[in-house]
Design a protein around this motif. Sequence first.
Motif, PDB file in Angstrom:
ATOM      1  N   UNK A  29       0.938  -1.311  -0.129  1.00  0.00           N
ATOM      2  CA  UNK A  29       0.020  -0.014   0.042  1.00  0.00           C
ATOM      3  C   UNK A  29       0.943   1.072  -0.049  1.00  0.00           C
ATOM      4  N   UNK A  30       2.014   1.373   0.836  1.00  0.00           N
ATOM      5  CA  UNK A  30       2.799   2.365   0.811  1.00  0.00           C
ATOM      6  C   UNK A  30       3.535   2.470  -0.578  1.00  0.00           C
ATOM      7  N   UNK A  40      -4.363  15.512  -4.611  1.00  0.00           N
ATOM      8  CA  UNK A  40      -5.672  16.006  -3.788  1.00  0.00           C
ATOM      9  C   UNK A  40      -7.078  15.534  -4.638  1.00  0.00           C
ATOM     10  N   UNK A  41      -7.802  14.997  -3.563  1.00  0.00           N
ATOM     11  CA  UNK A  41      -9.158  14.474  -4.096  1.00  0.00           C
ATOM     12  C   UNK A  41      -9.165  12.953  -4.100  1.00  0.00           C
ATOM     13  N   UNK A  42      -7.958  12.445  -3.907  1.00  0.00           N
ATOM     14  CA  UNK A  42      -7.902  10.866  -4.188  1.00  0.00           C
ATOM     15  C   UNK A  42      -8.296  10.208  -2.902  1.00  0.00           C
ATOM     16  N   UNK A  43      -9.187   9.440  -3.015  1.00  0.00           N
ATOM     17  CA  UNK A  43      -9.679   8.570  -1.837  1.00  0.00           C
ATOM     18  C   UNK A  43      -9.200   7.078  -1.972  1.00  0.00           C
ATOM     19  N   UNK A  44      -8.601   6.682  -1.013  1.00  0.00           N
ATOM     20  CA  UNK A  44      -7.914   5.388  -0.991  1.00  0.00           C
ATOM     21  C   UNK A  44      -9.165   4.267  -0.234  1.00  0.00           C
ATOM     22  N   UNK A  45      -9.517   3.413  -0.912  1.00  0.00           N
ATOM     23  CA  UNK A  45     -10.328   2.327  -0.401  1.00  0.00           C
ATOM     24  C   UNK A  45      -9.474   1.340   0.158  1.00  0.00           C
ATOM     25  N   UNK A  46      -9.738   0.586   1.257  1.00  0.00           N
ATOM     26  CA  UNK A  46      -9.228  -0.420   2.209  1.00  0.00           C
ATOM     27  C   UNK A  46      -8.756  -1.363   1.117  1.00  0.00           C
ATOM     28  N   UNK A  47      -7.433  -1.812   1.079  1.00  0.00           N
ATOM     29  CA  UNK A  47      -6.794  -2.784   0.428  1.00  0.00           C
ATOM     30  C   UNK A  47      -7.299  -4.253   0.495  1.00  0.00           C
ATOM     31  N   UNK A 355      -5.708  -1.090  -3.769  1.00  0.00           N
ATOM     32  CA  UNK A 355      -4.856  -2.091  -4.034  1.00  0.00           C
ATOM     33  C   UNK A 355      -5.508  -3.623  -3.877  1.00  0.00           C
ATOM     34  N   UNK A 356      -5.212  -4.308  -4.841  1.00  0.00           N
ATOM     35  CA  UNK A 356      -5.711  -5.860  -4.505  1.00  0.00           C
ATOM     36  C   UNK A 356      -4.704  -6.670  -4.800  1.00  0.00           C
TER      37      UNK A 356
END
Length: 376
Positions: A29-30, A40-47, A355-356
Amino acid sequence: MHCSYFTAERCRSCALMEQPYDAQLAAKQRHLELALGGRPGLHWLPPVASAESGFRNKAKMVVGGIADEPTLGILDAGGRGVDLSACGLYPAGLQEAFGPLAAFIARAGIVPYDVPARRGELKHLIVTRSPDGELMVRFVLRSQEPVARIRKHLAALRADLPRLAVASVNLLPEHKAVLEGSREILLTAQETLRMRVNGIDLHLRPQSFFQTNTEVAAALYRQAAAWVAERSPASVWDLYCGVGGFALHCAEPGRDVVGIESSREAIASAQLSAREARVPRVTFRADDATAFALGAREAPALVIVNPPRRGLGPELCRWLEASSVRHVIYSSCHAGSLARDLAAMPSLRPRQARLLDMFPQTDHYEALTLLERTSG
């Protein structure tokens, strides 16, 4: 995950084996966040995590040793076979097939290919398992010489492997470091392996590509389909569509969906899946993704892209940047090429990303990103 092959240094392919899985996932993820930079404005969903072991639906085994005692696995530095039949990445349904397959090689007298000496016949054994437990087995040979013996003993193999659905021979006469050649000889009446994903039957022909982690692939398709449903586009292109996974997951009444893939084998699989599912207004075409886009009369509302590791390339990026496409869903197996392509399409800004973990125990992963066109 513990692996005796890794501990004994017989196989070190799973470079992250000694790291706890949670640490692997956090590091990936890192890495992805660093590759995409602060946006800006990028939302990260849980991996999306994977099972740590038993997750692979395909085994790509190098065949070594001798005909009476073949090894299925990899080659060591000297070109000798290292048997990996008990590799923990494979589920029981695959592991249980390796013994009968090794016995079949001995029974049919198929001589494994000796890489240093450049002699012998059987180079690789590629075994794929469907979610329903059926198997597809491909024998990668140097020539057609053993084909008659394979046909002769095939009934015995099917008796030993009752779930064997598709068998074929692939010809790779050249001495080079590739997995398979271009010519396939089908040995069974059944031509495709049925891969049931999220209730959709995807047909896999011998030379068709399919993600090696079925459960994570299912999550990948669900996420893309959810993003498409939220935006409800009237038209969708699925470029580099493979066997049609994204396209078929996004099919809805009133929506035009076109899948484009250069592999005719994959397109034949996708077309069969679409016919069986009776989905309206979904078409598949064998073509180059970039050439198709550049030659189209008009652009769709949304484009899904799933390119190889090298990415989209400058021509397709330029077309997408200049087009009227409102949204792009980008599935990438390489963060570097994804970042490069995003830089070439500044009007299409990442809004959501996920991330998958398609490949536990390694530093590889899949990233899914939703891009939205902005005016400034």
